[in-house]
Design a protein around this motif. Structure first.
Motif, PDB file in Angstrom:
ATOM      1  N   PRO A 180      -5.849   1.746  -5.728  1.00  9.98           N
ATOM      2  CA  PRO A 180      -6.922   1.689  -6.735  1.00  9.98           C
ATOM      3  C   PRO A 180      -6.691   0.545  -7.720  1.00  9.98           C
ATOM      4  O   PRO A 180      -5.618  -0.050  -7.752  1.00  9.98           O
ATOM      5  CB  PRO A 180      -6.773   3.035  -7.453  1.00  9.98           C
ATOM      6  CG  PRO A 180      -5.329   3.384  -7.288  1.00  9.98           C
ATOM      7  CD  PRO A 180      -4.895   2.819  -5.975  1.00  9.98           C
ATOM      8  N   THR A 217      -0.239   4.870   0.632  1.00  7.77           N
ATOM      9  CA  THR A 217      -1.366   5.786   0.854  1.00  7.77           C
ATOM     10  C   THR A 217      -1.078   7.198   0.344  1.00  7.77           C
ATOM     11  O   THR A 217      -1.996   7.898  -0.087  1.00  7.77           O
ATOM     12  CB  THR A 217      -1.756   5.823   2.342  1.00  7.77           C
ATOM     13  OG1 THR A 217      -0.579   5.966   3.125  1.00  7.77           O
ATOM     14  CG2 THR A 217      -2.479   4.564   2.750  1.00  7.77           C
ATOM     15  N   GLN A 255      -2.005   7.301  -3.056  1.00  3.99           N
ATOM     16  CA  GLN A 255      -3.426   6.961  -3.224  1.00  3.99           C
ATOM     17  C   GLN A 255      -4.324   8.069  -2.674  1.00  3.99           C
ATOM     18  O   GLN A 255      -5.446   7.796  -2.265  1.00  3.99           O
ATOM     19  CB  GLN A 255      -3.718   5.646  -2.481  1.00  3.99           C
ATOM     20  CG  GLN A 255      -3.003   4.446  -3.063  1.00  3.99           C
ATOM     21  CD  GLN A 255      -2.854   3.288  -2.089  1.00  3.99           C
ATOM     22  OE1 GLN A 255      -2.001   2.433  -2.276  1.00  3.99           O
ATOM     23  NE2 GLN A 255      -3.653   3.266  -1.014  1.00  3.99           N
ATOM     24  N   HIS A 256      -3.784   9.308  -2.641  1.00  5.30           N
ATOM     25  CA  HIS A 256      -4.555  10.461  -2.140  1.00  5.30           C
ATOM     26  C   HIS A 256      -5.089  10.188  -0.744  1.00  5.30           C
ATOM     27  O   HIS A 256      -6.163  10.666  -0.381  1.00  5.30           O
ATOM     28  CB  HIS A 256      -5.699  10.824  -3.105  1.00  5.30           C
ATOM     29  CG  HIS A 256      -5.229  11.006  -4.521  1.00  5.30           C
ATOM     30  ND1 HIS A 256      -4.616  12.161  -4.957  1.00  5.30           N
ATOM     31  CD2 HIS A 256      -5.229  10.161  -5.574  1.00  5.30           C
ATOM     32  CE1 HIS A 256      -4.272  12.033  -6.229  1.00  5.30           C
ATOM     33  NE2 HIS A 256      -4.631  10.817  -6.629  1.00  5.30           N
ATOM     34  N   GLY A 257      -4.368   9.382   0.025  1.00  3.98           N
ATOM     35  CA  GLY A 257      -4.781   9.104   1.400  1.00  3.98           C
ATOM     36  C   GLY A 257      -5.724   7.932   1.540  1.00  3.98           C
ATOM     37  O   GLY A 257      -5.955   7.440   2.642  1.00  3.98           O
ATOM     38  N   PHE A 258      -6.260   7.439   0.410  1.00  4.35           N
ATOM     39  CA  PHE A 258      -7.163   6.287   0.518  1.00  4.35           C
ATOM     40  C   PHE A 258      -6.381   5.058   0.983  1.00  4.35           C
ATOM     41  O   PHE A 258      -5.229   4.858   0.595  1.00  4.35           O
ATOM     42  CB  PHE A 258      -7.857   6.014  -0.822  1.00  4.35           C
ATOM     43  CG  PHE A 258      -8.994   6.969  -1.073  1.00  4.35           C
ATOM     44  CD1 PHE A 258     -10.275   6.669  -0.624  1.00  4.35           C
ATOM     45  CD2 PHE A 258      -8.777   8.184  -1.711  1.00  4.35           C
ATOM     46  CE1 PHE A 258     -11.327   7.562  -0.831  1.00  4.35           C
ATOM     47  CE2 PHE A 258      -9.816   9.076  -1.910  1.00  4.35           C
ATOM     48  CZ  PHE A 258     -11.098   8.772  -1.474  1.00  4.35           C
ATOM     49  N   VAL A 259      -7.040   4.265   1.798  1.00  3.91           N
ATOM     50  CA  VAL A 259      -6.354   3.147   2.453  1.00  3.91           C
ATOM     51  C   VAL A 259      -5.927   2.068   1.456  1.00  3.91           C
ATOM     52  O   VAL A 259      -4.829   1.527   1.543  1.00  3.91           O
ATOM     53  CB  VAL A 259      -7.284   2.556   3.546  1.00  3.91           C
ATOM     54  CG1 VAL A 259      -6.741   1.244   4.069  1.00  3.91           C
ATOM     55  CG2 VAL A 259      -7.431   3.558   4.685  1.00  3.91           C
ATOM     56  N   ASN A 260      -6.816   1.743   0.503  1.00  5.09           N
ATOM     57  CA  ASN A 260      -6.515   0.660  -0.429  1.00  5.09           C
ATOM     58  C   ASN A 260      -6.053   1.194  -1.776  1.00  5.09           C
ATOM     59  O   ASN A 260      -6.536   2.230  -2.236  1.00  5.09           O
ATOM     60  CB  ASN A 260      -7.754  -0.217  -0.639  1.00  5.09           C
ATOM     61  CG  ASN A 260      -8.054  -1.041   0.596  1.00  5.09           C
ATOM     62  OD1 ASN A 260      -7.272  -1.911   0.972  1.00  5.09           O
ATOM     63  ND2 ASN A 260      -9.158  -0.733   1.258  1.00  5.09           N
ATOM     64  N   ARG A 292       0.861  -1.195   0.000  1.00  2.00           N
ATOM     65  CA  ARG A 292       0.000   0.000   0.000  1.00  2.00           C
ATOM     66  C   ARG A 292       0.890   1.235   0.000  1.00  2.00           C
ATOM     67  O   ARG A 292       1.954   1.242   0.601  1.00  2.00           O
ATOM     68  CB  ARG A 292      -0.887   0.041   1.246  1.00  2.00           C
ATOM     69  CG  ARG A 292      -1.814  -1.143   1.342  1.00  2.00           C
ATOM     70  CD  ARG A 292      -2.922  -0.902   2.349  1.00  2.00           C
ATOM     71  NE  ARG A 292      -2.441  -0.904   3.723  1.00  2.00           N
ATOM     72  CZ  ARG A 292      -2.670   0.074   4.576  1.00  2.00           C
ATOM     73  NH1 ARG A 292      -3.325   1.148   4.196  1.00  2.00           N
ATOM     74  NH2 ARG A 292      -2.210   0.003   5.820  1.00  2.00           N
TER      75      ARG A 292
END
Ligand SMILES: Cc1ncc(COP(=O)(O)O)c(C=O)c1O
Length: 398
Positions: free
Chosen positions: A35, A25, A28-33, A23
């Protein structure tokens, strides 16, 4: 935590690493999972970049950020130099074999191997000039006598499919390496969490992600990880075959990874409870579960493994087929199906003797393979209890 800092995770214990590996983050713009990246075409910034392959990703077939995240996580978990992802466990197995073999080579394969692996050796590899010899899974150091000057690889599966023999992996590996042969192991039953195959000397380790990595019986997937020495051959064979995976499946596998240890531990606890219960039943002649003290390879299992999973077999007292059918057909909770590792308990009638060639299957009664899922074990016992009653009634019926 970035996936690029997976080195920084190394000193943590497996459950901590499982939650953080693969991962990034920040990216991922702070998203946990991470994309899901779909795509074939990857655009380059300039002709110079294109001509010099100057980009992290260059073509969908060769990987994307989704596949890289899972590959990095699995390599870290398995202690490998690299991992390839395949559309099924079988494809991971065949890729591993093709990576180390060529025409004129000799291959040693355990007699307890997963049936389709045997078919690939007997049909495809034979056509391409590779000769296979099957060996007794309990061969241990006796493997030395089977090695020929052209033996290039030894393929192990431990425990064996259907019959659950544990192989002496370090002994076989040491001898194979002394003769320059590669060692491949199907580690699907244990996963890297219960058996550190690379740490025990295995060169290429295969996992059917279809089972515990998915954990939900909703996809097919394979992984093969390799040591520094065998990684270039494994990677180039994988690329040459053009075998790739769908990004949605990769996403689901990454999701499965987070809870894999938890599910494995629960499956282990439940399966042990059921195995002990089955061992006490008068209808059962033998339970083939390596974590049970009475299993012939229990000491080897204790030496090398850190746990057991949810798949094992039993041999029933002699009973006619119609009585076994009466038992199985009426079960309410156990599904009857082949692919295991999900949340649901399963049972299948098995005939291990049918495909063996190096050893004979010595059992007087019919055999069943169980996979214990996540249901309440009391409910499972009640279901089997009623099944055993049907077995007894059908046996005594005129
Ligand atoms: C031990 C083992 N290895 C490999 C496989 C193959 O996995 P897949 O069904 O993903 O091809 C299986 C499937 O049952 C298996 O049990």
């Amino acid at each position: 935590m970035s996936r690029r800092t997976s080195d920084a995770l190394h000193h943590f214990r497996p459950s901590t690493r499982l939650t953080h590996l693969g991962r990034d983050t920040a990216a991922q713009h702070g998203f946990v999972n991470p994309p899901i990246y779909r795509g074939s075409t990857v655009l380059f910034d300039s002709m110079d970049d294109l001509l010099n392959d100057r980009a992290e990703f260059t073509y969908g077939l060769l990987g994307n950020p989704s596949t890289a995240a899972l590959q990095d996580a699995w390599s870290d978990l398995a202690g490998a130099a690299g991992t390839i992802l395949a559309p099924s466990g079988l494809m991971a197995i065949t890729t591993a074999l093709l990576a180390v073999l060529q025409a004129g080579d000799h291959l040693l394969v355990t007699d307890s191997v997963y049936g389709p692996t045997r078919s690939f050796c007997d049909k495809m590899l034979k056509r391409f000039g590779v000769e296979t010899t099957y060996y007794d899974p309990r061969v241990g150091t006796g493997i030395n006598e089977l090695i020929r000057p052209n033996t290039r690889a030894v393929f192990l599966e431990s425990p064996g499919s259907l019959t659950f023999e544990i192989q002496d992996v370090p002994a076989i590996t040491e001898i194979a390496h002394a003769h320059g042969a590669a060692v491949i192991l199907d580690n699907t039953w244990a996963t890297p969490l219960l058996f550190d195959a690379h740490g025990h000397g295995v060169d290429i380790v295969v996992e059917a992600g279809t089972k515990y990595l998915s954990g939900a019986s909703d996809l097919l997937f394979g992984l093969a990880s390799a040591t520094e020495k065998y990684w270039p051959a494994l990677r180039s064979t994988h690329l040459a075959l053009g075998s790739t995976v769908g990004p949605e499946d990769v996403f689901l596998c990454l999701r499965g990874l987070r809870t894999m240890l938890l599910r494995l531990r629960e499956s282990e606890r439940q399966a042990l409870d059921m195995a002990h219960w089955l061992a006490q039943r008068p209808e059962v002649a033998q339970v083939l579960h390596p974590a049970l003290e009475q299993h012939p390879d229990h000491t080897l299992w204790q030496r090398d493994y850190t746990g057991s999973s949810g798949l094992f077999s039993i041999i029933l007292q002699p009973a006619p087929q119609h009585a076994v059918a009466a038992m199985l057909d009426g079960l309410q909770l156990f599904g009857m199906g082949y692919s295991w590792g999900g949340f649901e308990s399963l049972v299948t009638p098995i005939d291990p003797g049918a495909i063996r060639t190096a050893t004979s299957w010595q059992a007087n009664g019919p055999a069943l393979r169980f996979y214990i899922g996540l249901e309440d074990t009391q409910d499972l016992k009640d279901d089997l209890d009623a099944g055993f009653a049907r077995l007894r009634t059908a046996q005594t019926a005129p």
